[in-house]
Design a protein around this motif. Structure first.
Motif, PDB file in Angstrom:
ATOM      1  N   LEU A  10      -9.502  -9.885   5.687  1.00  6.12           N
ATOM      2  CA  LEU A  10      -9.842 -10.744   6.812  1.00  6.12           C
ATOM      3  C   LEU A  10     -11.215 -10.353   7.348  1.00  6.12           C
ATOM      4  O   LEU A  10     -11.551  -9.170   7.389  1.00  6.12           O
ATOM      5  CB  LEU A  10      -8.831 -10.577   7.952  1.00  6.12           C
ATOM      6  CG  LEU A  10      -7.355 -10.770   7.634  1.00  6.12           C
ATOM      7  CD1 LEU A  10      -6.523 -10.509   8.890  1.00  6.12           C
ATOM      8  CD2 LEU A  10      -7.096 -12.162   7.096  1.00  6.12           C
ATOM      9  N   LYS A  11     -11.980 -11.328   7.782  1.00  6.39           N
ATOM     10  CA  LYS A  11     -13.218 -11.058   8.507  1.00  6.39           C
ATOM     11  C   LYS A  11     -12.947 -11.392   9.968  1.00  6.39           C
ATOM     12  O   LYS A  11     -12.616 -12.531  10.305  1.00  6.39           O
ATOM     13  CB  LYS A  11     -14.377 -11.890   7.983  1.00  6.39           C
ATOM     14  CG  LYS A  11     -15.676 -11.557   8.703  1.00  6.39           C
ATOM     15  CD  LYS A  11     -16.856 -12.300   8.128  1.00  6.39           C
ATOM     16  CE  LYS A  11     -18.119 -11.880   8.845  1.00  6.39           C
ATOM     17  NZ  LYS A  11     -19.275 -12.617   8.311  1.00  6.39           N
ATOM     18  N   CYS A  12     -13.072 -10.390  10.816  1.00  2.00           N
ATOM     19  CA  CYS A  12     -12.784 -10.552  12.241  1.00  2.00           C
ATOM     20  C   CYS A  12     -13.997 -11.137  12.965  1.00  2.00           C
ATOM     21  O   CYS A  12     -15.111 -11.138  12.457  1.00  2.00           O
ATOM     22  CB  CYS A  12     -12.405  -9.206  12.850  1.00  2.00           C
ATOM     23  SG  CYS A  12     -10.949  -8.470  12.093  1.00  2.00           S
ATOM     24  N   PRO A  45     -10.995 -14.686  16.802  1.00  2.00           N
ATOM     25  CA  PRO A  45     -10.254 -15.144  15.626  1.00  2.00           C
ATOM     26  C   PRO A  45     -10.743 -14.444  14.368  1.00  2.00           C
ATOM     27  O   PRO A  45     -11.737 -13.727  14.375  1.00  2.00           O
ATOM     28  CB  PRO A  45     -10.567 -16.630  15.574  1.00  2.00           C
ATOM     29  CG  PRO A  45     -11.941 -16.734  16.148  1.00  2.00           C
ATOM     30  CD  PRO A  45     -12.003 -15.661  17.211  1.00  2.00           C
ATOM     31  N   GLU A  47     -11.018 -14.897   9.812  1.00  2.00           N
ATOM     32  CA  GLU A  47     -10.935 -15.814   8.668  1.00  2.00           C
ATOM     33  C   GLU A  47     -10.505 -15.020   7.441  1.00  2.00           C
ATOM     34  O   GLU A  47     -10.862 -13.848   7.295  1.00  2.00           O
ATOM     35  CB  GLU A  47     -12.256 -16.538   8.410  1.00  2.00           C
ATOM     36  CG  GLU A  47     -13.376 -15.657   7.929  1.00  2.00           C
ATOM     37  CD  GLU A  47     -14.639 -16.431   7.591  1.00  2.00           C
ATOM     38  OE1 GLU A  47     -14.630 -17.197   6.600  1.00  2.00           O
ATOM     39  OE2 GLU A  47     -15.624 -16.253   8.308  1.00  2.00           O
ATOM     40  N   VAL A  49     -10.935 -14.058   3.837  1.00  2.00           N
ATOM     41  CA  VAL A  49     -12.045 -14.136   2.888  1.00  2.00           C
ATOM     42  C   VAL A  49     -11.633 -13.862   1.451  1.00  2.00           C
ATOM     43  O   VAL A  49     -12.348 -14.226   0.522  1.00  2.00           O
ATOM     44  CB  VAL A  49     -13.218 -13.206   3.294  1.00  2.00           C
ATOM     45  CG1 VAL A  49     -13.837 -13.668   4.591  1.00  2.00           C
ATOM     46  CG2 VAL A  49     -12.792 -11.767   3.392  1.00  2.00           C
TER      47      VAL A  49
END
Length: 81
Positions: A10-12, A45, A47, A49
């Motif tokens: 995840l990319k925060c 949020p 995403e 990746v």
């Protein structure tokens, strides 16, 4: 062939990356989004990746541990993000 074990990245919102392992990715992502995961709750949020699927639990776990190592982070940065 079913591939039930997942390693995900995840990319925060703050630019940090979180690498995790789950047998139920949908529920795990829901927990992240609802602030139930300590590392990501104040970095929403996020995403997704990268997602890798495995049929073997130990291989998934080993890959997650590798991605959290120094050389694994370099591999992640070069190949997945």
């Amino acid at each position: 062939m079913e591939l039930p074990y997942t390693v995900y990245i995840l990319k925060c919102a703050n630019g940090q990356y979180y690498t995790g392992y789950s047998k139920n990715l949908k529920n795990r992502l829901k927990n992240h989004a609802n602030g139930k995961v300590r590392f990501t709750k104040d970095k929403l949020p996020f995403e997704v990746v990268h997602v890798s699927l495995f049929s073997n639990k130990q291989k998934a776990y080993d890959f997650e541990r590798y991605l959290k190592s120094g050389s694994g982070i370099a591999f992640r940065n070069k190949r997945f993000i």
